[in-house]
Structures are given as C-alpha cells and as structure tokens.
Design a protein around this motif. Structure first.
Motif, PDB file in Angstrom:
ATOM      1  N   THR A 151       4.133   5.627   5.482  1.00 16.10           N
ATOM      2  CA  THR A 151       2.936   5.606   4.655  1.00 16.10           C
ATOM      3  C   THR A 151       1.924   6.620   5.189  1.00 16.10           C
ATOM      4  OG1 THR A 151       3.268   3.273   4.122  1.00 16.10           O
ATOM      5  CG2 THR A 151       1.047   4.151   3.803  1.00 16.10           C
ATOM      6  N   ALA A 152       1.318   7.375   4.288  1.00 10.92           N
ATOM      7  CA  ALA A 152       0.289   8.342   4.666  1.00 10.92           C
ATOM      8  C   ALA A 152      -0.976   7.618   5.094  1.00 10.92           C
ATOM      9  CB  ALA A 152      -0.024   9.266   3.489  1.00 10.92           C
ATOM     10  N   ILE A 153      -1.634   8.165   6.122  1.00 11.59           N
ATOM     11  CA  ILE A 153      -2.937   7.658   6.554  1.00 11.59           C
ATOM     12  C   ILE A 153      -3.868   8.867   6.681  1.00 11.59           C
ATOM     13  CG2 ILE A 153      -2.218   7.636   8.992  1.00 11.59           C
ATOM     14  CD1 ILE A 153      -4.272   5.322   9.407  1.00 11.59           C
ATOM     15  N   VAL A 202       0.766  10.221   9.342  1.00 15.04           N
ATOM     16  CA  VAL A 202       1.716   9.274   8.773  1.00 15.04           C
ATOM     17  C   VAL A 202       1.824   8.086   9.718  1.00 15.04           C
ATOM     18  CG1 VAL A 202       4.150   8.922   8.138  1.00 15.04           C
ATOM     19  CG2 VAL A 202       3.026  11.087   7.601  1.00 15.04           C
ATOM     20  N   LEU A 203       1.919   6.902   9.160  1.00 17.84           N
ATOM     21  CA  LEU A 203       2.226   5.711   9.962  1.00 17.84           C
ATOM     22  C   LEU A 203       3.745   5.703  10.120  1.00 17.84           C
ATOM     23  CD1 LEU A 203      -0.255   3.306   8.208  1.00 17.84           C
ATOM     24  CD2 LEU A 203      -0.486   4.330  10.474  1.00 17.84           C
ATOM     25  N   ALA A 232       0.836  -1.197   0.000  1.00 16.94           N
ATOM     26  CA  ALA A 232       0.000   0.000   0.000  1.00 16.94           C
ATOM     27  C   ALA A 232       0.871   1.247   0.000  1.00 16.94           C
ATOM     28  CB  ALA A 232      -0.912   0.002   1.217  1.00 16.94           C
ATOM     29  N   ASP A 233       0.408   2.286  -0.709  1.00 18.87           N
ATOM     30  CA  ASP A 233       1.108   3.572  -0.665  1.00 18.87           C
ATOM     31  C   ASP A 233       0.318   4.603   0.145  1.00 18.87           C
ATOM     32  OD1 ASP A 233      -0.949   4.395  -2.398  1.00 18.87           O
ATOM     33  OD2 ASP A 233       0.335   4.333  -4.170  1.00 18.87           O
ATOM     34  N   ARG A 234      -0.871   4.179   0.637  1.00 19.66           N
ATOM     35  CA  ARG A 234      -1.730   5.074   1.403  1.00 19.66           C
ATOM     36  C   ARG A 234      -2.756   4.233   2.154  1.00 19.66           C
ATOM     37  NH1 ARG A 234      -6.471   7.864  -0.765  1.00 19.66           N
ATOM     38  NH2 ARG A 234      -7.009   9.512   0.666  1.00 19.66           N
ATOM     39  N   VAL A 235      -3.187   4.732   3.299  1.00 15.20           N
ATOM     40  CA  VAL A 235      -4.248   4.089   4.073  1.00 15.20           C
ATOM     41  C   VAL A 235      -5.359   5.115   4.247  1.00 15.20           C
ATOM     42  CG1 VAL A 235      -4.861   3.060   6.299  1.00 15.20           C
ATOM     43  CG2 VAL A 235      -2.633   2.565   5.272  1.00 15.20           C
ATOM     44  N   LEU A 236      -6.594   4.688   4.022  1.00 15.23           N
ATOM     45  CA  LEU A 236      -7.755   5.551   4.188  1.00 15.23           C
ATOM     46  C   LEU A 236      -8.682   4.907   5.216  1.00 15.23           C
ATOM     47  CD1 LEU A 236      -9.533   7.974   3.351  1.00 15.23           C
ATOM     48  CD2 LEU A 236     -10.463   6.510   1.535  1.00 15.23           C
TER      49      LEU A 236
END
Length: 168
Positions: A162-164, A80-81, A30-34
């Motif tokens: 990784t961005a969240i 950010v994670l 994953a490059d992002r978590v929503l």
C-alpha cells in the motif's frame, strides 16, 4: 422439550452475537495512507475518500523531512508499506520503505547515512496502559505511532504494497 428450547435459545443468542460483532467492527480496506505531520494525522484512504483518521505521535524532532540517521525526524515523501512484524519491540509494526532513491541521493550528497527502520507502529511492548496519552509528546525515533487498538485496525486495513504519502 426443555433441552430443545435451550438449544434453540443458544443458537439464537449465538446468531445475534455474531451479527452484532460483524456490524460493530466493519473491516476497512485502504488503498492508500496519507500522513499529515503538522496535523498529527494518519488517514486511511480508499478511492480518494477518507475511511478513518487517527491521531499520531511522530519523531522527537518532527519539523522537516528526515535527512540522516539519528535525526529523530519522520520522513516526508512517497513510500510504500512493504512489510510487517507482529513480534517487534512495539505492538505490531508495518515498515515504511524509507529511504527511497531520492533520500539516499540526498544523504550521499551530504555525506551522511540516510537511516532506515521507519515504521507505523503501536506502543512499546508492556506500555498498552499509556493508551492515547502517548500523543501528548512526539517520542519516536522517526516513526509514526498509534495506540495498540488503532494498530490492530490499521494492520487489518492495509495490505503490504500500500502506498503511503507523508506530508509536512
């Protein structure tokens, strides 16, 4: 002759098992978590596409953004994670960079501590047996909780940095 046939059979079985395992458990990246709080959903994203969705439990008072320490709310916003703990009080945890500058400024204006220690994590250690039923009630202090098996997938799919994004 018997030994050669047995060795060949063992090699074939090992190869079949190895292929079956790799096909059955693809590694997600994953490059992002929503996170969609209202839907109780965490989504692993890659290049704008949803790779996988998980049902989640949130903080015990989930409506609205986290405003202060001890409010049992899950934050809302862009974070950010940034680190992980394989030996936490929960089955693995990945830290969310709450509070950010905006959160600290809001807490300062209100004269309250912003809090911290917000994570994506599995179940409390020793409670694996609870499984998916943990989602029947929001129970965390403001974290995002998944089952232990789901945490293993997320742990493998999401590198530090990784961005969240957490939405209402």
């Amino acid at each position: 002759m018997y030994r050669q046939a047995l060795t060949t059979t063992m090699l074939v079985c090992t190869a079949v098992l190895a292929v079956g395992q790799s096909a059955a458990t693809p590694v997600l990246r994953a490059d992002r978590v929503l996170v969609l709080k209202k839907e109780r959903s965490l989504q692993l994203m890659s290049e704008g596409e949803v790779l996988k969705r998980y049902r989640i439990a949130l903080g015990g008072d989930p409506v609205g953004p986290k405003a202060r320490q001890g409010d049992h709310k899950t934050p809302e916003g862009a974070y950010v994670l940034d680190s992980r703990n394989a030996h936490s009080h929960f089955y693995k945890s990945i830290h969310i960079s709450y509070p950010n500058d905006r959160d600290r400024a809001a807490a300062r204006r209100n004269g309250v501590p912003p809090g911290g220690d917000v994570y994506v994590h599995g179940l409390p250690n020793g409670y694996r047996w609870v499984g998916a039923s943990h989602r029947l009630k929001d129970w965390t202090d403001g974290c995002i909780a998944v089952t232990d098996e789901e945490m293993d997938e997320i742990w493998a799919a999401v590198p530090n940095g990784t961005a969240i994004e957490i939405r209402p």
